[in-house]
Scaffold this motif. Sequence first.
Motif, PDB file in Angstrom:
ATOM      1  N   LYS A 421      -9.989   1.742 -10.070  1.00  9.08           N
ATOM      2  CA  LYS A 421      -9.603   0.494  -9.403  1.00  9.08           C
ATOM      3  C   LYS A 421      -8.172   0.604  -8.867  1.00  9.08           C
ATOM      4  CE  LYS A 421      -9.064  -4.474 -10.338  1.00  9.08           C
ATOM      5  NZ  LYS A 421      -9.201  -5.536 -11.389  1.00  9.08           N
ATOM      6  N   ALA A 422      -7.294   1.201  -9.673  1.00  9.35           N
ATOM      7  CA  ALA A 422      -5.895   1.343  -9.265  1.00  9.35           C
ATOM      8  C   ALA A 422      -5.788   2.249  -8.038  1.00  9.35           C
ATOM      9  CB  ALA A 422      -5.069   1.901 -10.421  1.00  9.35           C
ATOM     10  N   TRP A 423      -6.513   3.377  -8.049  1.00  8.70           N
ATOM     11  CA  TRP A 423      -6.461   4.308  -6.925  1.00  8.70           C
ATOM     12  C   TRP A 423      -6.885   3.643  -5.619  1.00  8.70           C
ATOM     13  CZ3 TRP A 423      -4.746   8.521  -4.733  1.00  8.70           C
ATOM     14  CH2 TRP A 423      -5.403   9.031  -3.620  1.00  8.70           C
ATOM     15  N   LYS A 424      -7.983   2.894  -5.649  1.00  8.99           N
ATOM     16  CA  LYS A 424      -8.457   2.216  -4.450  1.00  8.99           C
ATOM     17  C   LYS A 424      -7.394   1.253  -3.920  1.00  8.99           C
ATOM     18  CE  LYS A 424     -13.424   2.496  -5.439  1.00  8.99           C
ATOM     19  NZ  LYS A 424     -14.654   1.721  -5.765  1.00  8.99           N
ATOM     20  N   CYS A 425      -6.725   0.576  -4.848  1.00 13.03           N
ATOM     21  CA  CYS A 425      -5.667  -0.364  -4.461  1.00 13.03           C
ATOM     22  C   CYS A 425      -4.498   0.378  -3.819  1.00 13.03           C
ATOM     23  CB  CYS A 425      -5.194  -1.141  -5.687  1.00 13.03           C
ATOM     24  SG  CYS A 425      -3.762  -2.187  -5.370  1.00 13.03           S
ATOM     25  N   PHE A 426      -4.034   1.463  -4.456  1.00 10.64           N
ATOM     26  CA  PHE A 426      -2.889   2.211  -3.928  1.00 10.64           C
ATOM     27  C   PHE A 426      -3.208   2.821  -2.565  1.00 10.64           C
ATOM     28  CE2 PHE A 426      -1.951   3.062  -8.660  1.00 10.64           C
ATOM     29  CZ  PHE A 426      -1.319   1.830  -8.774  1.00 10.64           C
ATOM     30  N   GLU A 427      -4.440   3.339  -2.426  1.00  6.60           N
ATOM     31  CA  GLU A 427      -4.844   3.949  -1.169  1.00  6.60           C
ATOM     32  C   GLU A 427      -4.840   2.910  -0.047  1.00  6.60           C
ATOM     33  OE1 GLU A 427      -8.261   7.099   0.192  1.00  6.60           O
ATOM     34  OE2 GLU A 427      -8.906   5.376  -0.998  1.00  6.60           O
ATOM     35  N   TYR A 428      -5.345   1.725  -0.333  1.00  2.00           N
ATOM     36  CA  TYR A 428      -5.410   0.660   0.672  1.00  2.00           C
ATOM     37  C   TYR A 428      -3.992   0.248   1.106  1.00  2.00           C
ATOM     38  CZ  TYR A 428      -5.865  -4.047   2.592  1.00  2.00           C
ATOM     39  OH  TYR A 428      -5.765  -5.151   3.392  1.00  2.00           O
ATOM     40  N   HIS A 429      -3.125  -0.024   0.131  1.00  2.00           N
ATOM     41  CA  HIS A 429      -1.785  -0.510   0.471  1.00  2.00           C
ATOM     42  C   HIS A 429      -0.926   0.586   1.101  1.00  2.00           C
ATOM     43  CE1 HIS A 429      -2.104  -4.585  -1.068  1.00  2.00           C
ATOM     44  NE2 HIS A 429      -2.746  -4.104  -2.130  1.00  2.00           N
ATOM     45  N   ALA A 430      -1.178   1.849   0.732  1.00  2.00           N
ATOM     46  CA  ALA A 430      -0.451   2.956   1.369  1.00  2.00           C
ATOM     47  C   ALA A 430      -0.816   3.048   2.834  1.00  2.00           C
ATOM     48  CB  ALA A 430      -0.767   4.271   0.660  1.00  2.00           C
ATOM     49  N   LEU A 431      -2.084   2.896   3.145  1.00  2.00           N
ATOM     50  CA  LEU A 431      -2.526   2.935   4.542  1.00  2.00           C
ATOM     51  C   LEU A 431      -1.939   1.784   5.346  1.00  2.00           C
ATOM     52  CD1 LEU A 431      -6.284   3.926   4.082  1.00  2.00           C
ATOM     53  CD2 LEU A 431      -4.470   5.334   5.090  1.00  2.00           C
ATOM     54  N   ASN A 432      -1.556   0.712   4.642  1.00  2.00           N
ATOM     55  CA  ASN A 432      -0.938  -0.435   5.306  1.00  2.00           C
ATOM     56  C   ASN A 432       0.587  -0.378   5.257  1.00  2.00           C
ATOM     57  OD1 ASN A 432      -3.005  -2.669   6.245  1.00  2.00           O
ATOM     58  ND2 ASN A 432      -3.854  -1.727   4.400  1.00  2.00           N
ATOM     59  N   GLY A 433       1.111   0.801   4.885  1.00  2.00           N
ATOM     60  CA  GLY A 433       2.552   1.035   5.039  1.00  2.00           C
ATOM     61  C   GLY A 433       3.408   0.819   3.821  1.00  2.00           C
ATOM     62  N   SER A 434       2.846   0.484   2.651  1.00  2.00           N
ATOM     63  CA  SER A 434       3.660   0.242   1.466  1.00  2.00           C
ATOM     64  C   SER A 434       4.197   1.553   0.905  1.00  2.00           C
ATOM     65  CB  SER A 434       2.834  -0.471   0.384  1.00  2.00           C
ATOM     66  OG  SER A 434       3.540  -0.478  -0.846  1.00  2.00           O
ATOM     67  N   ALA A 435       5.514   1.673   0.843  1.00  2.00           N
ATOM     68  CA  ALA A 435       6.129   2.884   0.296  1.00  2.00           C
ATOM     69  C   ALA A 435       5.854   3.008  -1.197  1.00  2.00           C
ATOM     70  CB  ALA A 435       7.635   2.867   0.564  1.00  2.00           C
ATOM     71  N   CYS A 436       5.840   1.873  -1.884  1.00  2.00           N
ATOM     72  CA  CYS A 436       5.561   1.895  -3.328  1.00  2.00           C
ATOM     73  C   CYS A 436       4.146   2.417  -3.581  1.00  2.00           C
ATOM     74  CB  CYS A 436       5.734   0.495  -3.909  1.00  2.00           C
ATOM     75  SG  CYS A 436       5.556   0.408  -5.709  1.00  2.00           S
ATOM     76  N   ALA A 437       3.196   2.000  -2.772  1.00  2.00           N
ATOM     77  CA  ALA A 437       1.815   2.467  -2.928  1.00  2.00           C
ATOM     78  C   ALA A 437       1.718   3.960  -2.618  1.00  2.00           C
ATOM     79  CB  ALA A 437       0.888   1.675  -2.010  1.00  2.00           C
TER      80      ALA A 437
END
Length: 563
Positions: A421-437
């Motif tokens: 669940k965490a990976w899917k979240c990080f992948e999504y937010h990274a694709l939307n530009g979040s440096a933290c993700a």
Amino acid sequence: MKDLNFTLAVSNEEQRRYDNECLMDDVAEMKEFLQNIDDGFINTNQMMNTVIEELRLMRISLESGKGPVTKPKQIAQSDLTDPLIADDSDFRGSNKKIVRKSYKTTINVACIPFVLNEMDQEGYDRKDKQLVILSKLSECTNILKFYGLANLDGLNHLVVEWAQYGTLRETYEAYDIPWTRKLHIATDICRAITFLHSAEIYHHDLRCENVMLTDHLEPKLANFEYARGASGTTSSIGDLMRIVHWLAPEKMIDKNTRYTAKCEIFSFGMLLWELTFEVSPYQGWDMDKVQAHVLQGKREKITFGPAANERESDIQKCLEYVIREAWKQKPQCRISLLNLFNTLERLQTKYKNVVEQELGLLPQKTLDLDGTGTPIFSDADAEGEGMELPECENFTLDFEIDTMITLEEGINAHKNRDYEKAWKCFEYHALNGSACAKHWMGYYLWGGRSVEKNQEEAARLFKEAADKGIHDAQLRYAFTLQKSLGKKKERDEFIKYLTLAADGGNSTAQFNLGDAYTNGKLNIPKDEKKGLHYLKLSALQSHPNAVKLLGKMKVDFNNEEST
């Protein structure tokens, strides 16, 4: 670049005598203050007092017209190359003549056309001295660094530090700046002003347009067009309309009145108001209206939108306090620079470990800065009025509604070991530009947690996040270089990012950097003072290795006298 104008028209003697008394109080207070703060914001191994004394001697030489002729550093055209990756923002200025270059292949710099009249020998020598002073001012990390002069295809250029986001004004016009980031920016600008005043130099033109912002969102004070020595003669500023919105009332009454530290503090208060509400003060007003308003003791409104949490409320209260104290009508009633800096710095220290997503820039209109913001959906929308579906038996929506969890929820999923669940979240937010993700994605890829291991991609993500100011990513990216530390380029890169992480408060980075300086590891010149500084910072965060090493060295990190 225009003259630094450290000396200009003479003010009357009575005003000069009063101003010098005020100046001596301010300078004495500031020098005492500077002796008690860490010299870590100087980019060399020189002590701050040495730098200040050098600046003082340079300024005296400039004002007197005596002393040896000094020359700014000359940079060879071969040391300036085109960036590896071109960008639309590489050409700036109204005529696009400010160009981004790579200095010695690794340092991003701006090359600004600069005319020197070699026929006017006196003026030529004077500008050389001014540029040498500008170079020395660059010892402060919150002043835009001047590297030297370069002749590019027959034309002289100033070579200065590249500021990715442009001016602070350009930044707030394109983004919303979160409250905690505003606090950091305000404190760092004040640090630069403190450094200038300690060298008895006033900037003379404080506003967001004269502050540059790097890719790490670090503010850099720039544009020393009107700067001059504190004991130099006053300046008669030609384009008053351009700066009147930030100008102290005593300068409005008589533009030939001597410019003092209290004038600078007033202007800084106006800059803080501009940063706080992300708009130029008295926007749209002509000079006469601004002057009449300010000379009556009136100021801009200070009304905040709702604070999201206690931290934002603390920051809003702090900014309001220092702004009101800085822009008081009578100069003698204004807050001292020492108290102003201490007020900002204490709160900055309190919130130094805020997570990245609360420090990065936000889309415009995300924040309700002054309480006038309106929600994206109206109350009628919330009640469902005007949103009836068409009368169709088999009506379906032709898009999916995004229901991805927030980044904070993803981090909580990681803590609860729900890695998929965490990976899917990080992948999504990274694709939307979040440096933290991106940092979290790199972490999962590096160890192959719930995803196929890919350390090359992980290192790339760590660097992207590191370059956006994520301190944990700076540490992890540095550690990806461990196998290549025998090569100078990789070793320098390792030390650079380890230092960024340490200065950002990462205790593991602080321990490793402190150990390296204390014991001369990684071919770093041994520097026990700097090493102890980082080891103590790490130990104060209870890092076990730092505590153990300081114990072996018989250093009590809880004892302030031992620092």
